[in-house]
Motif scaffolding. Structure first.
Motif, PDB file in Angstrom:
ATOM      1  N   UNK A 147       0.820  -1.219   0.000  1.00  0.00           N
ATOM      2  CA  UNK A 147       0.000   0.000   0.000  1.00  0.00           C
ATOM      3  C   UNK A 147       0.856   1.273   0.000  1.00  0.00           C
ATOM      4  N   UNK A 148       1.964   1.270   0.760  1.00  0.00           N
ATOM      5  CA  UNK A 148       2.823   2.463   0.853  1.00  0.00           C
ATOM      6  C   UNK A 148       3.299   2.884  -0.526  1.00  0.00           C
ATOM      7  N   UNK A 149       3.801   1.907  -1.294  1.00  0.00           N
ATOM      8  CA  UNK A 149       4.334   2.205  -2.628  1.00  0.00           C
ATOM      9  C   UNK A 149       3.207   2.559  -3.607  1.00  0.00           C
ATOM     10  N   UNK A 150       2.063   1.871  -3.464  1.00  0.00           N
ATOM     11  CA  UNK A 150       0.936   2.148  -4.370  1.00  0.00           C
ATOM     12  C   UNK A 150       0.469   3.597  -4.204  1.00  0.00           C
ATOM     13  N   UNK A 151       0.381   4.038  -2.961  1.00  0.00           N
ATOM     14  CA  UNK A 151      -0.061   5.419  -2.720  1.00  0.00           C
ATOM     15  C   UNK A 151       0.912   6.414  -3.352  1.00  0.00           C
ATOM     16  N   UNK A 152       2.224   6.157  -3.200  1.00  0.00           N
ATOM     17  CA  UNK A 152       3.222   7.057  -3.781  1.00  0.00           C
ATOM     18  C   UNK A 152       3.137   7.076  -5.307  1.00  0.00           C
ATOM     19  N   UNK A 153       2.882   5.919  -5.903  1.00  0.00           N
ATOM     20  CA  UNK A 153       2.720   5.850  -7.360  1.00  0.00           C
ATOM     21  C   UNK A 153       1.514   6.692  -7.787  1.00  0.00           C
ATOM     22  N   UNK A 154       0.424   6.618  -6.995  1.00  0.00           N
ATOM     23  CA  UNK A 154      -0.769   7.446  -7.283  1.00  0.00           C
ATOM     24  C   UNK A 154      -0.401   8.931  -7.248  1.00  0.00           C
ATOM     25  N   UNK A 155       0.367   9.324  -6.220  1.00  0.00           N
ATOM     26  CA  UNK A 155       0.769  10.727  -6.104  1.00  0.00           C
ATOM     27  C   UNK A 155       1.578  11.162  -7.334  1.00  0.00           C
ATOM     28  N   UNK A 156       2.457  10.272  -7.800  1.00  0.00           N
ATOM     29  CA  UNK A 156       3.303  10.588  -8.970  1.00  0.00           C
ATOM     30  C   UNK A 156       2.433  10.782 -10.205  1.00  0.00           C
ATOM     31  N   UNK A 157       1.494   9.861 -10.432  1.00  0.00           N
ATOM     32  CA  UNK A 157       0.631   9.957 -11.612  1.00  0.00           C
ATOM     33  C   UNK A 157      -0.237  11.214 -11.570  1.00  0.00           C
ATOM     34  N   UNK A 158      -0.724  11.555 -10.374  1.00  0.00           N
ATOM     35  CA  UNK A 158      -1.567  12.745 -10.237  1.00  0.00           C
ATOM     36  C   UNK A 158      -0.752  14.009 -10.496  1.00  0.00           C
ATOM     37  N   UNK A 159       0.413  14.093  -9.862  1.00  0.00           N
ATOM     38  CA  UNK A 159       1.271  15.275 -10.021  1.00  0.00           C
ATOM     39  C   UNK A 159       1.682  15.458 -11.490  1.00  0.00           C
ATOM     40  N   UNK A 160       1.938  14.353 -12.149  1.00  0.00           N
ATOM     41  CA  UNK A 160       2.339  14.405 -13.560  1.00  0.00           C
ATOM     42  C   UNK A 160       1.208  14.994 -14.406  1.00  0.00           C
ATOM     43  N   UNK A 161      -0.013  14.500 -14.171  1.00  0.00           N
ATOM     44  CA  UNK A 161      -1.173  15.011 -14.931  1.00  0.00           C
ATOM     45  C   UNK A 161      -1.388  16.494 -14.655  1.00  0.00           C
ATOM     46  N   UNK A 162      -1.225  16.897 -13.386  1.00  0.00           N
ATOM     47  CA  UNK A 162      -1.424  18.305 -13.034  1.00  0.00           C
ATOM     48  C   UNK A 162      -0.405  19.201 -13.751  1.00  0.00           C
ATOM     49  N   UNK A 163       0.877  18.796 -13.708  1.00  0.00           N
ATOM     50  CA  UNK A 163       1.930  19.626 -14.313  1.00  0.00           C
ATOM     51  C   UNK A 163       1.808  19.683 -15.832  1.00  0.00           C
ATOM     52  N   UNK A 164       1.451  18.545 -16.427  1.00  0.00           N
ATOM     53  CA  UNK A 164       1.461  18.462 -17.892  1.00  0.00           C
ATOM     54  C   UNK A 164       0.165  19.001 -18.501  1.00  0.00           C
ATOM     55  N   UNK A 165      -0.980  18.654 -17.891  1.00  0.00           N
ATOM     56  CA  UNK A 165      -2.263  18.992 -18.517  1.00  0.00           C
ATOM     57  C   UNK A 165      -2.939  20.184 -17.842  1.00  0.00           C
TER      58      UNK A 165
END
Length: 1173
Positions: A147-165
């Motif tokens: 779960x710890x790593x999954x949550x961090x991966x979610x944060x990465x995907x969200x931050x990426x979408x925010x910065x790019x789109x």
């Protein structure tokens, strides 16, 4: 680099960070520590190993966060110069931190998770996909660890979408590469997000003993305490998955959202009943249902009208509402309400289009649930539903649906409750108050919200009444009858107007006020909607009689009664015999007073309260409105009306000057119906005889033309012992006001018949101008022009009052007589008026306040007369001998001493209307001779004012202005901004044809300087010079003044003015450059302009073949040309630049750039993949 070096530096950094974060540290030590840390980040060659060491799990959270900040700084600012192996080393270690370098999901600090995900995103922005093709696989592998790593991966995907789109914080090519690669992999990303959500929610449900999807609404069991942390971890991942989905749902292809029979939407609906996840689920659902795009693609969203979805939404709403007012549940209810609104909008868009969508089977259920939000105690929730109700009521298909028609009476019944102004956060007299305390900071905030909510309801009620006009009228009738018979309840708070009278918070007034608004809205709509023969005339007349027979001494209630008389007045068109009764009621209210019974004789009567003044003003405006809208109906009663007015005017003290003139305006409006020039002219001569006698008397001529005599006559040179009760010159002021008000009323209202044939028959028609425009004569012209010289003398005198030697002649009491009124200051600064003061307190004005009001109103009204003179008297006014010279020597006299707050209304109410109404035949003789000197002067004045402001801001002194919003300095700056906008608006009106301008405005009040609220204006592609603009451009002095003003204004720090000027004025003027050489000289003065670029721009502009093809490009080129005078937003002025290099393009062949060659040949070897798996 040795381990000792790293350890030694890390120890120093830990100490420095501790000093920075320790509240007990002195300012000096903290600054030294901060300087050490910043210099380390900027200059130290071993940042990466130090950052990694500080980020180890064994360090404190503050130190770890600083270590990760170092790594983020390295990626953002040093990446381009780092050797390949160091990049790989950093990337592997950061992925290692995600894998095993953080605490468990429930223990780790959120700011550590945030910065760690930011580092990965910064690397992705620089290297993916070209040099890091397996990034998504690596993230997938990491997520399988727990779960710890999954949550961090979610944060990465969200931050990426925010910065790019969302925020688009990277160069265009990089953004395009990443977004397109995300889109290509979206199926995998969505699959990953949905699987993570589903698995973690299932585990969470199992552990908390909650029912599974099939039995979602049964009661959950208690959680085993040992399982609690594990359950919470799964819940956290579920929340992270929902947040990440929310970042993607907004922009991905709709097919991903509706894939697999809308599995995502179904899952979100089921999660609405999961207390820990319901807000996130509602957020995602709202974003999904609010999507725009092709109608065909949006069709699957109609699944949300299905049984399962509707059941989930309704049961979730009932559960959340049933648990009382808890903030979390209330936020969820707001989201659900928004979901239903968006769902209604989608239905309106799809139904009746070519998409083959039918009215859903559950439409009735939807309407009932939507109505539940409209009847909820929260005023905010009620208001949220209004726009959707409006869309449903005006929809071409749904408006005929029996289910919707059945809801109309229920909606109107709900509106009767919703129009009652209750729910002030400071009170406890309604269930709404508790909710308002969550939504509004103060009673003033609530009041502003409620006023706009009520206006919105009025619109929607009128739409509802189009569908069922009779029901609305019957409800209005019932409510009106009830109020007429209900006993008056003044409530606990007595009005200051008098004992036993209502205040604006009294229960009776609040009900009267709501009922009045309701009846006004539905009755007006009934007359618009129903055929003449179907109108329920008898019922309407019965109601009118009840209202006319109703007597009250309460000014607030009487004001409502008068509105009801006006609302029911159209019934009199069917029964004209009731007109005398209506007139009697209105005239009685014109002289309304509250007579206070007192055992003692009071020598000086207390001044009228705002409520009493409003009743009298209301009665006057009702009479004007009646004469304006139904002149033919009133015409047979003209003599009765005239005699009544003459009787009232015979007593000089009975009415205020404004009230007298309002009644005279009503008579003038009726006289327009004579349709006989000679008869109307004779009437106006008789009506204005008292004014002419007073205005043209030798004494008045002396007073109006001599500033000293004027000051003495109006009493501004006196020293008053009792500034409240003593006012020896009040009568003199009122005589001047009466004359000016009357001239304005006549100029504004007297007109010739609209139909040319009637105008010809009545003797109004004179022929045609060379341009083909018909010419008419106004029956008031002779009377008004007779008074015109003295009016100009008064304007000249008034302007001269601002000369220093005249200001010095004002008496001690009146030293500030020419200053702004407090109410004007508050409007400009955007300060709210206290609620109760609006109506309730007696208007005890000091003689100084009365004097200020006199000067302010007099100044405005004089210019209103000049502004209306053109449209009213037409060629008779424009051909007055030497008019331009006369205006220059009066209205534009002594402008140097005229303050900004007086110059502004002059431009708006006089110069602008004169310019707009003047026929082209008089441009050369009247408009150009006036505007040349005026624009030259305005440019000089504004330049000086902005220079002072710029110098002031450069000094950056800690003035009181920074802390005190009411400071004189802030007021002056705001006035300069508003004057600048007025001047630029005038220049635009003069020069540019505005056909086809699209405006997206948020109506900005005076003083609203928020850039986020700024008006965005899209100029029309064919914005051209007006005839007046062409005439002005031919005259060198006018042309130069306009051009220099327009372009200089771009450097003045007022966003709204810059936006409007650039789009509305500069661009159309710029197109004239080939014709007018002055523009080049102006353009060359722009800071940092590149002359070769300017030449290139000129050549393109002169090429007619490029006109249509490259309009957008030319605008971009122009923007680059003027970039030297475009400042940076304050938030970006001191920001360190981030440089992200473009990688070899994925999607089209381009010539390899030098930058790419260097990158690929670094370390002597070419590489396509930087981070190998």
């Amino acid at each position: 680099m040795s381990a000792e070096q790293v350890s030694g530096l890390c120890e120093q950094l830990v100490k420095a960070v501790t000093v920075i974060m320790d509240p007990a540290s002195t300012q000096r030590y903290r600054l030294e520590a901060l300087k050490f840390c910043e210099e380390f980040k900027e200059k130290c060659p071993i940042c990466v190993p130090c950052g990694l060491k500080l980020a180890e799990k064994t360090q404190t959270a503050i130190v770890r966060h600083f270590g990760l900040q170092i790594l983020e700084h390295v990626v953002k600012y040093r990446w381009n110069n780092m050797p390949r192996l160091e990049k790989v080393y950093l990337k592997n270690n950061v992925m290692g931190l995600i894998s095993s370098g953080t605490q468990s999901i429930l223990e780790e600090e959120s700011h550590i998770k945030d910065v760690l995900s930011r580092i990965v995103v910064e690397m992705i922005k620089r290297e993916w996909p070209q040099h890091w093709p397996d990034m998504l696989k690596e993230l997938d592998t990491l997520s399988k660890q727990g779960e710890t790593q999954t949550e961090l991966v979610m944060f990465i995907l969200l931050r990426l979408a925010e910065d790019v789109v969302t925020f688009q914080t990277l160069p265009t090519q990089r953004r395009r590469d990443i977004q397109q690669t995300l889109t290509q992999n979206m199926e995998k990303i969505f699959s990953f997000l949905l699987t993570a959500l589903q698995q973690n929610v299932s585990k969470y449900r199992c552990m908390v003993g909650a029912p599974q999807e099939q039995e979602v609404l049964t009661t959950p069991q208690k959680t085993d305490l040992a399982q609690e942390p594990k359950a919470q971890a799964n819940c956290r991942v579920g929340i992270a998955a929902l947040n990440t989905l929310a970042g993607y749902i907004d922009w991905v292809a709709l097919s991903h959202i509706t894939a697999d029979n809308c599995k995502l939407l179904e899952m979100l609906c089921l999660l609405l009943n999961e207390p820990e996840l319901q807000v996130g689920a509602a957020e995602c659902l709202l974003i999904a249902v609010s999507r725009k795009g092709k109608l065909e693609d949006r069709k699957p969203l109609m699944v949300l009208f299905g049984d399962v979805a509707m059941h989930c939404i309704l049961s979730a709403a009932q559960t959340a509402d049933g648990e009382g007012l808890v903030e979390k549940h209330y936020v969820f209810l707001k989201r659900l309400c928004q979901v239903l609104c968006a769902l209604g909008s989608q239905l309106c868009a799809l139904l009746g289009s070519d998409c083959d969508v039918e009215t859903p089977a559950n439409f009735g259920k939807y309407l009932e649930s939507f109505l539940a939000f409209t009847t909820h105690p929260s005023q905010f929730l009620r208001s949220s539903t209004q726009i959707t109700w409006g869309a449903l009521f005006r929809h071409e298909v749904l408006s005929h649906d029996p289910l919707l028609l059945a809801v109309v009476p229920k909606y109107l019944r709900a509106s009767m409750t919703n129009l009652v102004k209750v729910g002030f956060p400071s009170k406890a007299d309604s269930p709404s108050c508790e909710y308002s305390r969550f939504d509004f900071d103060s009673d003033e905030d609530f009041n502003a919200f409620f006023n706009s909510f009520r206006a919105q309801q009025g619109e929607v009620m009128r739409m509802a009444c189009r569908l069922d006009p009779l029901t609305g009228f019957q409800m209005a009738g019932e409510w009106l009858k009830y109020q007429l018979t209900a006993p008056v309840d003044t409530g606990p708070m007595n009005s200051k107007t008098g004992e036993g009278l209502c205040s604006i918070f009294s229960p009776s007034f609040v009900q009267w006020d709501a009922m009045t608004f309701f009846s006004e809205s539905v009755i007006s709509q009934m007359f618009r909607t129903m055929d003449k023969d179907e109108i329920p005339v008898n019922d309407g007349i019965d109601l009118l009689q009840l209202v006319l027979n109703f007597e009250t001494k309460d000014p607030l209630i009487l004001s409502c009664v008068l509105t009801n008389v006006s609302a029911l007045f159209p019934f009199v068109t069917y029964r004209p015999e009731y007109l005398p009764q209506v007139l009697s009621k209105l005239f009685a209210s014109v002289t309304f007073e509250v007579v206070e019974e007192s055992k003692f004789v009071v020598s000086v009567q207390a001044p009228r309260t705002r409520a009493v003044k409003n009743v009298r003003r209301h009665a006057c405006s009702s009479i004007i409105k009646m004469c304006r809208d139904y002149p033919q109906l009133v015409l047979p009663n003209f003599e009765m009306l005239y005699n009544h007015v003459k009787q009232l005017l015979s007593n000089e003290l009975l009415l205020t000057q404004m009230e007298k003139c309002a009644l005279m305006e009503a008579l003038v409006l009726i006289s327009n119906q004579f349709k006989d020039y000679e008869r109307q002219k004779a009437f106006l001569e008789e009506l204005m005889a008292p004014v002419a006698g007073l205005w043209l008397s030798p004494e008045m001529q002396r007073v109006l033309s001599d500033p000293e005599a004027f000051i003495s006559y109006v009493g501004a040179d006196n020293k008053i012992a009792d500034p409240v009760l003593e006012d020896p010159s009040g009568l003199n002021r009122s005589r001047i006001s009466f004359c000016v008000y009357t001239i304005l009323g006549v100029v504004k209202r007297a007109r010739w018949p609209a139909a040319t044939e009637e105008a010809k028959a009545g003797g109004f028609f004179l022929g045609y101008l060379p341009s083909g425009t018909p010419m008419y004569r106004n029956p008031c012209t002779e009377q008004v022009l007779k008074l015109f010289d003295n009016l100009l003398a008064l304007i000249r005198t008034h302007n001269n009052l601002y000369m220093p030697e005249m200001v010095a002649r004002l008496g001690d009491t009146f030293a500030k007589a020419l200053d702004m009124l407090e109410v004007e200051k508050n409007a400009i600064l955007g300060l709210p008026q206290p609620l109760l003061e609006l109506y309730d307190s007696p208007v005890y004005k000091t003689v100084l306040e009365r004097m200020q009001g006199f000067f302010c109103t007099l100044y405005d009204n004089c210019f209103h007369i000049l502004g209306n003179a053109g449209p009213s008297m037409q060629q008779d006014f424009y051909t007055v001998e030497g008019l331009a010279t006369q205006l220059l020597s009066s209205a534009f006299n002594n402008l140097n001493n005229i303050p900004d707050y007086r110059l502004r209304p002059m431009l708006r109410v006089f110069v602008k209307p004169l310019v707009l109404s003047c026929p082209s035949e008089y441009y050369e003789t009247l408009v150009c001779p006036m505007l040349g000197p005026l624009f030259t002067y305005l440019h000089m004045r504004l330049s000086q004012k902005w220079q002072v402001i710029n110098q002031r801001s450069m000094l950056c002194e800690d003035d009181a202005a920074d802390d005190n919003p009411e400071s004189q300095e802030m007021l002056e700056e705001q006035l300069v901004r508003l004057l600048t906008r007025e001047v630029m608006d005038l220049a635009t009106v003069c020069c540019v044809s505005k056909k086809g301008v699209e405006q997206n405005t948020t109506a900005a009040v005076d003083g609203d300087d928020d850039e986020a609220m700024a008006t965005e204006v899209t100029p029309p592609a064919n914005a051209e010079l007006t005839e007046l603009g062409k005439c002005l451009m031919k005259q060198e002095d006018v042309c130069t003044a306009v051009l220099i003003t327009a372009y200089t204004s771009l450097s003045w720090k007022d966003t709204l003015s810059c936006q409007r000027t650039t789009t509305q004025l500069c661009w159309p003027l710029l197109k004239q450059r080939p014709r007018y050489g002055e523009l080049k000289a102006v353009m060359e003065q722009i800071p940092d302009i590149q002359l070769d670029s300017l030449e290139q721009f000129d050549s393109k502009l002169l090429n007619p073949t490029l006109q249509k093809v490259a309009d957008k490009r030319r605008k971009d080129h122009f923007k680059r040309l003027i970039s030297g005078c475009i400042g940076k937003p304050i938030g970006e002025q001191f920001r360190k630049e981030v440089h992200i290099r473009n990688l070899p393009s994925l999607f089209k062949k381009v010539k390899p750039s030098l930058e790419t060659d260097v990158l690929e040949n670094e370390d002597g070897e070419g590489f396509n993949v930087l981070f190998e798996p």
